[in-house]
Design a protein around this motif. Structure first.
Motif, mmCIF file in Angstrom:
data_model
loop_
_atom_site.group_PDB
_atom_site.id
_atom_site.type_symbol
_atom_site.label_atom_id
_atom_site.label_comp_id
_atom_site.label_asym_id
_atom_site.label_seq_id
_atom_site.Cartn_x
_atom_site.Cartn_y
_atom_site.Cartn_z
ATOM 1 N N VAL A 194 -7.762 -4.892 -11.662
ATOM 2 C CA VAL A 194 -7.922 -4.370 -13.025
ATOM 3 C C VAL A 194 -7.895 -2.845 -12.966
ATOM 4 O O VAL A 194 -8.575 -2.225 -12.155
ATOM 5 N N ARG A 195 -7.057 -2.284 -13.818
ATOM 6 C CA ARG A 195 -6.835 -0.832 -13.855
ATOM 7 C C ARG A 195 -7.383 -0.271 -15.164
ATOM 8 O O ARG A 195 -7.586 -1.033 -16.119
ATOM 9 N N PHE A 196 -7.532 1.061 -15.231
ATOM 10 C CA PHE A 196 -7.931 1.674 -16.504
ATOM 11 C C PHE A 196 -6.946 1.208 -17.588
ATOM 12 O O PHE A 196 -7.320 0.977 -18.726
ATOM 13 N N THR A 263 -3.105 6.673 -15.265
ATOM 14 C CA THR A 263 -4.243 5.770 -15.499
ATOM 15 C C THR A 263 -3.924 4.325 -15.111
ATOM 16 O O THR A 263 -4.832 3.527 -14.924
ATOM 17 N N ASP A 264 -2.652 3.999 -14.987
ATOM 18 C CA ASP A 264 -2.298 2.649 -14.516
ATOM 19 C C ASP A 264 -2.467 2.541 -12.998
ATOM 20 O O ASP A 264 -2.384 1.443 -12.442
ATOM 21 N N ASN A 265 -2.711 3.661 -12.343
ATOM 22 C CA ASN A 265 -2.939 3.630 -10.897
ATOM 23 C C ASN A 265 -4.406 3.852 -10.546
ATOM 24 O O ASN A 265 -4.740 4.150 -9.402
ATOM 25 N N MET A 266 -5.268 3.714 -11.545
ATOM 26 C CA MET A 266 -6.704 3.923 -11.333
ATOM 27 C C MET A 266 -7.411 2.578 -11.325
ATOM 28 O O MET A 266 -7.408 1.851 -12.322
ATOM 29 N N PHE A 273 -5.871 3.432 -4.950
ATOM 30 C CA PHE A 273 -5.064 2.319 -5.449
ATOM 31 C C PHE A 273 -3.628 2.777 -5.676
ATOM 32 O O PHE A 273 -3.402 3.913 -6.081
ATOM 33 N N ASP A 274 -2.672 1.894 -5.435
ATOM 34 C CA ASP A 274 -1.249 2.163 -5.676
ATOM 35 C C ASP A 274 -0.772 3.390 -4.909
ATOM 36 O O ASP A 274 -0.539 4.454 -5.465
ATOM 37 N N TYR A 275 -0.623 3.190 -3.615
ATOM 38 C CA TYR A 275 -0.168 4.280 -2.752
ATOM 39 C C TYR A 275 1.314 4.554 -2.994
ATOM 40 O O TYR A 275 2.142 3.659 -2.881
HETATM 41 MG MG MG Z 1 1.378 1.785 -10.163
#
Ligand code: MG
Ligand code: AMP
Length: 507
Positions: A194-196, A263-266, A273-275
């Motif tokens: 789950v992301r922001f 914010t989709d990588n938070m 997250f999401d390197y």
């Molecule tokens: Mg991403």
């Protein structure tokens, strides 16, 4: 998808799949599109153990087929999650899992035995197109897969919150990026994906019932302790503010640049997250931008703490339909203090300091200034500083033999002498001897860092079917504080071509 016969225990993973309890329009159920002729590049033994799969053979064909999207154990229900988010400050409604699928949410075998309720998301990255792929091909390439795999292991080894990675598999399919590359897949493992951006999606579409469902699901599943709070949603937000602020402090202290803090990588859990085009600092540069599409430097190293704040503000805005705005703002205001306190704690430890003294902030600030001024290698410096001889005679003499190796890192040696005198005075206030300080510092200042040149060399060798460097790096990154004398070469400073690398996002 070929159905292999499982004979080695992978089917024993107990599926919970709690995300599927949410309404069907929260995701798209679909099968992975496997890659051809898969080969296991590397398998992380620690993550195998986490899942209780330590007895599964490393060369298990079932495992290989699972990790390449060609086999699903019973109970797996793959789906692409819908989310949105702010990319480079602009809201994008069209995001979602565009090339990854949540395969299943499983209990590790150890968890089943101990009635521990933790579940692990198994997320297959590079699993083919989804409704959220936009113009993308749904694939991941070997280069970015190895980078994510190695860096999540590096972060784990450093004790920094992160998602983990079980495996990297390469296939024979060609994938077009700036050039033709090999298709690959990573199985990412985390307590939550789950992301922001999940919350932003329902806020910006004003689907408030769904937003509430998303919140209640997240609290029940991942923040159960907040359910007893006076205002559970506020307690949840407070928790996210805290873990995110602390994560930013970890990144700054270790010299990590994420590169794409959209914010989709938070992660809602405050994990790295999401390197993507990440980097660890080599020659220290506070303004380092490692993502070559980040023209404005929005995600530069020294911007990260305030971007963490900005992202939390974006998350907070999405929660306003259910929360008192003043209370949200009050909570957000705690960010700076939490971040600074954590950063001070981490930096003190890097300097070997155990006491808390008023001038410590100044000492740290001055050090960062002279490291930047002389472009000193960040991690190498702190590791060397463990050898600092604090006896007054040595510090006060420019020829002090013991400290010469540290001093020689600086172009501006006088700047170092000035700081060294300050540090020496500060060490007087500590009760421990140099030897004990060195032992402590070596447990917090890594000898081994996933420098981009090392990742690049590992990728180039792997492209030629030689996976030895990937696996050697895994061995040292799992415990980056130990000496590993047989792998000394992996602690070497970057060659000229490998410094301050700027990386492409096209992964
Ligand atoms: Mg991403
Ligand atoms: P990222 O910059 O990797 O965080 O990705 C941003 C968005 O683009 C996410 O919604 C991804 O799922 C999507 N995306 C990235 N690469 C691809 C790809 N090769 N195919 C489809 N979607 C992609």
């Amino acid at each position: 998808m070929s159905k292999a016969i499982n004979q080695d225990g992978i089917d024993a993973l107990v599926c919970d799949n709690h995300y599927t309890s949410l309404p069907a329009h929260f995701y798209n159920k679909q099968m992975p599109d496997g890659i051809s002729d898969p080969k296991m590049v590397s398998l992380n033994p620690q993550v195998m153990a986490l899942l209780g799969l330590e007895d599964v053979a490393v060369d298990s064909d079932t495992l290989l087929q699972l990790c390449s999207g060609n086999y699903l154990p019973s109970g797996f229900e793959p789906l692409a999650m819908k989310y949105t988010g702010h990319q480079f400050g602009h809201y994008n409604p069209d995001l979602g899992d565009g090339r990854g699928l949540l395969l299943a949410q499983v209990k590790g075998l150890a968890q089943v035995k101990t009635a521990d309720s933790t579940t692990w998301d198994l997320h297959l990255k590079g699993a083919g197109k989804t409704p959220y792929s936009r113009q993308g091909d749904g694939r991941a390439v070997l280069r970015s897969s190895i980078r994510e795999y190695l860096c999540s292991a590096a972060m784990q080894g450093l004790g920094i919150p992160t998602t983990q990675a079980l495996s990297v598999v390469v296939g024979s399919d060609a994938v077009m990026r700036e050039q033709v590359e090999q298709a690959a897949m990573v199985v990412r493992v985390a307590e939550s994906h789950v992301r922001f951006g999940h919350f932003e999606h329902f806020y910006y579409t004003q689907r408030l019932d769904d937003l509430k469902l998303m919140l209640d699901y997240t609290l029940t599943q991942h923040f159960p302790e907040t359910l007893d709070a006076e205002v559970p949603y506020l307690a949840f937000y407070k928790q996210v503010v805290t873990t995110t602020a602390e994560l930013m402090a970890h990144w700054q202290a270790v010299g990590f640049v994420h590169g794409v803090m959209n914010t989709d990588n938070m992660s809602i859990l405050g994990q790295t997250f999401d390197y993507g085009p990440f980097a660890f600092q080599d020659n220290f540069d506070p303004g380092y931008v490692c993502n070559h599409t980040d023209y404005s430097g929005r995600y530069a190293f020294n911007q990260q703490p305030q971007i963490g704040y900005w992202n939390l503000m974006a998350l907070g805005r999405s929660l306003t339909p259910f929360m008192d705005i003043a209370a949200l703002n009050e909570t957000l205001k705690t960010y700076d203090d939490i971040f600074l306190a954590k950063l001070r704690q981490l930096m003190r430890a890097k300097l070997g300091l155990q006491q808390v003294q008023d001038g410590d902030g100044e000492l740290i600030k001055n050090l960062l200034e002279i490291l930047a001024g002389s472009s000193v290698d960040y991690s190498h410096f702190f590791r060397l500083l463990g050898d600092f001889d604090s006896s007054e005679a040595v510090v006060n003499s420019a020829e002090g033999a013991v400290n010469t190796a540290i001093r020689d890192q600086f172009i501006d040696r006088e700047a170092f002498d000035g700081w060294a005198a300050q540090y020496q005075q500060r060490l007087v206030l500590e009760s421990s001897a140099d030897e004990a300080r060195k032992i402590r510092m070596n447990q917090t200042n890594p000898k081994y860092i996933l420098r981009n040149y090392l990742a690049q060399q590992a990728i180039e060798q792997a492209a030629n079917y030689d996976y030895s460097l990937v696996n050697e790096l895994m061995a040292v990154l799992a415990d980056p504080f130990a000496e590993h004398s047989e792998f000394e070469k992996l602690a070497a400073l970057p060659p000229e071509w490998g410094r301050k690398m700027v990386l492409s996002c096209s992964s």
